[in-house]
Design a protein around this motif. Structure first.
Motif, PDB file in Angstrom:
ATOM      1  N   UNK A   1     -49.110 -16.862 -11.673  1.00 32.04           N
ATOM      2  CA  UNK A   1     -49.372 -15.438 -11.428  1.00 32.04           C
ATOM      3  C   UNK A   1     -49.077 -14.596 -12.671  1.00 32.04           C
TER       4      UNK A   1
ATOM      5  N   UNK B   1     -44.153 -21.754  -4.303  1.00 33.00           N
ATOM      6  CA  UNK B   1     -43.947 -20.303  -4.405  1.00 33.00           C
ATOM      7  C   UNK B   1     -45.184 -19.625  -4.997  1.00 33.00           C
TER       8      UNK B   1
ATOM      9  N   UNK C   1     -48.307 -20.654  -4.554  1.00 34.71           N
ATOM     10  CA  UNK C   1     -49.328 -20.614  -3.503  1.00 34.71           C
ATOM     11  C   UNK C   1     -48.983 -19.596  -2.420  1.00 34.71           C
ATOM     12  N   UNK C   2     -47.691 -19.430  -2.174  1.00 33.54           N
ATOM     13  CA  UNK C   2     -47.238 -18.481  -1.159  1.00 33.54           C
ATOM     14  C   UNK C   2     -47.771 -17.077  -1.465  1.00 33.54           C
ATOM     15  N   UNK C   3     -47.895 -16.764  -2.772  1.00 33.14           N
ATOM     16  CA  UNK C   3     -48.404 -15.441  -3.166  1.00 33.14           C
ATOM     17  C   UNK C   3     -49.886 -15.494  -3.531  1.00 33.14           C
ATOM     18  N   UNK C   4     -50.574 -16.537  -3.033  1.00 29.40           N
ATOM     19  CA  UNK C   4     -52.035 -16.594  -3.177  1.00 29.40           C
ATOM     20  C   UNK C   4     -52.460 -16.655  -4.649  1.00 29.40           C
ATOM     21  N   UNK C   5     -52.101 -17.759  -5.308  1.00 28.49           N
ATOM     22  CA  UNK C   5     -52.423 -17.910  -6.735  1.00 28.49           C
ATOM     23  C   UNK C   5     -53.925 -17.763  -6.986  1.00 28.49           C
ATOM     24  N   UNK C   6     -54.731 -18.242  -6.045  1.00 27.81           N
ATOM     25  CA  UNK C   6     -56.179 -18.087  -6.206  1.00 27.81           C
ATOM     26  C   UNK C   6     -56.567 -16.606  -6.282  1.00 27.81           C
ATOM     27  N   UNK C   7     -55.788 -15.750  -5.631  1.00 27.70           N
ATOM     28  CA  UNK C   7     -56.056 -14.313  -5.679  1.00 27.70           C
ATOM     29  C   UNK C   7     -55.810 -13.748  -7.073  1.00 27.70           C
ATOM     30  N   UNK C   8     -54.740 -14.167  -7.724  1.00 24.96           N
ATOM     31  CA  UNK C   8     -54.467 -13.666  -9.072  1.00 24.96           C
ATOM     32  C   UNK C   8     -55.492 -14.198 -10.069  1.00 24.96           C
ATOM     33  N   UNK C   9     -55.909 -15.469  -9.877  1.00 27.32           N
ATOM     34  CA  UNK C   9     -56.941 -16.006 -10.778  1.00 27.32           C
ATOM     35  C   UNK C   9     -58.268 -15.268 -10.548  1.00 27.32           C
ATOM     36  N   UNK C  10     -58.549 -14.939  -9.295  1.00 22.26           N
ATOM     37  CA  UNK C  10     -59.771 -14.179  -9.001  1.00 22.26           C
ATOM     38  C   UNK C  10     -59.687 -12.788  -9.632  1.00 22.26           C
TER      39      UNK C  10
ATOM     40  N   UNK D   1     -53.851 -25.081 -13.213  1.00 24.65           N
ATOM     41  CA  UNK D   1     -53.039 -24.059 -12.578  1.00 24.65           C
ATOM     42  C   UNK D   1     -51.630 -24.568 -12.324  1.00 24.65           C
ATOM     43  N   UNK D   2     -50.685 -23.638 -12.210  1.00 23.84           N
ATOM     44  CA  UNK D   2     -49.310 -24.006 -11.875  1.00 23.84           C
ATOM     45  C   UNK D   2     -49.309 -24.620 -10.474  1.00 23.84           C
TER      46      UNK D   2
END
Lengths: 240, 298, 104
Positions: free
Chosen positions: A48, A84, A86-95, A79-80
């Motif tokens: 993130x 923790x 994934x809990x904060x939606x890592x795909x969302x930050x990459x998007x 990706x990391x």
């Protein structure tokens, strides 16, 4: 090759690039004027914080330097991998990062990515592959997964994958495959200010042409089907 | 709650989902099985392909709105994206730019890149990412529906978050790396992929809804996905990204990273959000959870 | 993977119809595509199956189907991921019902 060697070769007229948490941010001089330099180093596993740092630099550039080209130096192992993250939606930050790069394009910022060492899956998707054009240094590793891991997951014999990889750019790891497949414009033997300038000129000229990777893949023989299938769906006559 | 029989979205095939999601009889498929070709790359690896390569694309109506749809079939190769599969979605999104339908509905059920066609899959996902943003920039909302057995993972997790909005069921999962991948690489202490409850507390629809990572939470029912999509589009105005909006999003993501970056379980975050009995969250039904979220301090 | 081709004599199916698809190529499952064929007295079936060495089992299951149903004039294509004979028979019946339904 160290980051400074690469920066010196690309920007002999000068560069000021800071590295924090494996993320690069700064600017450099070229014959075409100043460019923003950003990216990752040391095979960064994008998390993130890194994605947000990169996105922040993109937005700063759009705000403070309208039209300034973005030069991404890509060295990411993907990706990391953590709960923790994934809990904060890592795909969302990459998007979010990807949409910032896309926003910059729409605001008139040409963008170029150079894979300096590694470009793997999610990390590559979020910024390198979002640039107008991606290039790779000759010894760069570009892949989704290495063949041994692929053999394990797909349950196909490693020997068979090696054999097929020799002839099929569809899954053979390596920058050359990605070039054939249309995702990498060219492979550079070494970082070079001349090649960079040529590339920036090409990108400026092709502005507004949209995503050309499918047709490039057809020309280069890497993906024989993609362009045709997309066209068929785009122009299909509805039967209903 | 209605007493009528539910048709589980999770259990349904892509074609069954489309049949129940769209207005009856309105669906028209592009490149249907009878004129399509299965993936030659799978055949080369000695694997049978599917006529539609695991994704159904076409046009239809949703509450009388003209929409374009793509539905991934999670039961075929985990819904993973190969060359043809990806190209069908890209073609559909480009069609949306030209045709300007009321929306594109993207029924995501995918683990991401199809490893058997790894490079083609990764590049196709990159093309889908750009095509989603192109459709949105043309004013066409792209809505991701996530509630299938494969969830939305890998590059398709990124694609889902590039869409205008995500509609999820509790059973849906949305993340980047699959728990199995994290367990394999980082160890079972980091993420026990067999602990289903934990997996849902980290990646499931309820957690994503509480964190605003999805716009709507619906029951695991095809009719509920239909209602949820219609309600969402009723109020939706697709507007282009602006610097101010991306800055606001950046600030929000940064804020929650500082607030919750050390948490490792949904339970910890839910408590921090002000939920008094976080351990009860998994027991709540959809309506109760929505009411709970509405009552939270903002 | 194994590719099998069969031709069975079968009573002519009355009406040709739009193609019908049934099933999914998932583990232990298969998809069946029914289309109109060339010869009204023949049912052509092609099978792509992940499991090698079951040619005779396929022949037996498909011959029973073609003998017990009027499927002459159809061309059937199957992609199989290790379905049992019972699942194959069930899906064939469903696919045929869908195809006939489309003819009405």
């Amino acid at each position: 090759m160290t980051l400074n060697t690469i920066l010196d070769a690309l920007f002999p007229a000068g560069h000021a690039v800071a590295v924090a948490n494996q993320v690069l941010a700064g600017e450099a001089q070229t014959a075409l004027g100043p460019v923003a330099v950003l990216g990752t180093t040391d095979a960064a596993a994008i998390d993130h914080a890194m994605a947000l740092a990169l996105a922040g630099t993109v937005l700063d550039t759009v705000e403070q330097h309208p039209g300034r080209p973005l030069v991404f130096l890509v060295d990411t192992s993907g990706q990391a991998l953590s709960r923790s993250q994934e809990l904060l939606c890592l795909n969302g930050s990459l998007a979010h990062l990807a949409s910032c790069v896309d926003f910059a394009r729409r605001q008139g910022h040409p963008s170029l990515a150079l894979v300096t060492a590694n470009a793997v899956s999610g990390g590559f998707l979020s910024f390198g592959l979002m640039a107008d054009q991606a290039y790779a240094l000759a010894d760069a590793q570009v892949r989704v997964m290495d063949l041994r891991a692929m053999a394990r997951v797909t349950k196909i014999a490693y020997e068979r994958l090696v054999e097929l990889a020799a002839s099929s750019p569809i899954f053979a790891p390596g920058a050359a495959s990605y070039q054939k497949m249309g995702a990498i414009a060219a492979i550079w033997p070494a970082p070079s200010a001349t090649l960079l300038l040529d590339a920036l000129r090409d990108i400026a000229q092709a502005r507004g042409a949209g995503d050309q990777r499918q047709s490039l893949a057809t020309t280069r023989g890497g993906r024989q089907l993609a362009a045709g299938v997309s066209r068929q769906v785009e122009h299909a006559v509805g039967a209903g | 709650m209605s007493l009528s029989i539910r048709h589980s979205w999770f259990e349904a095939t892509a074609r069954q989902r489309l049949a129940g999601l769209l207005d009856p009889g309105s669906f028209c498929e592009f490149l249907p099985p009878a004129v399509a070709q299965p993936s030659p790359h799978l055949a080369q690896l000695d694997l049978p392909g599917a006529f539609d390569d695991g994704v159904v694309v076409g046009a239809g109506q949703l509450g009388s709105r003209q929409v374009l749809v793509a539905a991934q079939e999670g039961q075929f190769m985990g819904g993973a994206v190969g060359e043809i599969h990806g190209a069908k979605i890209v073609g559909l999104l480009r069609r949306a730019v030209a045709e300007r339908p009321a929306a594109v509905l993207f029924l995501i059920d995918s683990g991401g890149v199809r490893l058997h066609e790894a490079n083609a899959g990764l590049i196709a996902i990159s093309e889908i990412m750009r095509a989603v943003l192109d459709a949105r920039a043309a004013g066409v909302p792209v809505v991701a529906l996530v509630g299938g057995s494969c969830g939305a993972f890998g590059g398709m997790g990124i694609v889902a978050k590039l869409c205008s909005a995500v509609v999820m069921s509790e059973e849906g999962r949305l993340a980047l790396s699959g728990p199995e991948v994290i367990e394999t690489v980082a160890g079972v202490e980091e993420f026990d992929a067999k602990d289903r409850a934990l997996v849902w507390r980290v990646t499931g629809g309820k957690h994503r809804y509480l964190m605003d990572d999805c716009a709507a939470l619906v029951d695991d029912d095809i009719a509920a996905f239909r209602r949820g999509s219609i309600e969402l589009l009723d109020d939706w105005q697709e507007t282009p990204d602006t610097l101010a909006r991306l800055r606001a999003k950046q600030a929000r993501l940064q804020g929650r990273l500082s607030a919750y970056g050390r948490c490792r379980d949904g339970l910890e975050i839910w408590a921090a959000l002000g939920i008094s009995e976080p351990e009860r969250v998994p027991l709540l039904d959809c309506d109760e959870l929505i009411a709970l979220k509405e009552g939270l301090p903002t | 993977m194994e590719k099998l081709e069969f031709k069975f004599p079968s009573q002519a199916l009355l009406a040709a119809a739009p193609p019908a698809l049934c099933g999914v190529v998932g583990s232990g499952n298969l998809e069946i595509l029914v289309r109109s064929g060339v010869d009204r007295q023949i049912c052509e079936i092609s099978v792509n199956t992940s499991a090698r060495g079951f040619g005779e089992t396929w022949r037996a299951v498909l011959a029973t189907f073609a003998a017990s149903q009027a499927v002459g004039g159809t061309s059937i294509a199957i992609n199989d991921m290790g379905a049992t004979p019972a699942v194959v028979s069930l899906r064939l019946a469903q696919a045929l019902a869908d195809y006939r339904g489309g003819a009405q």
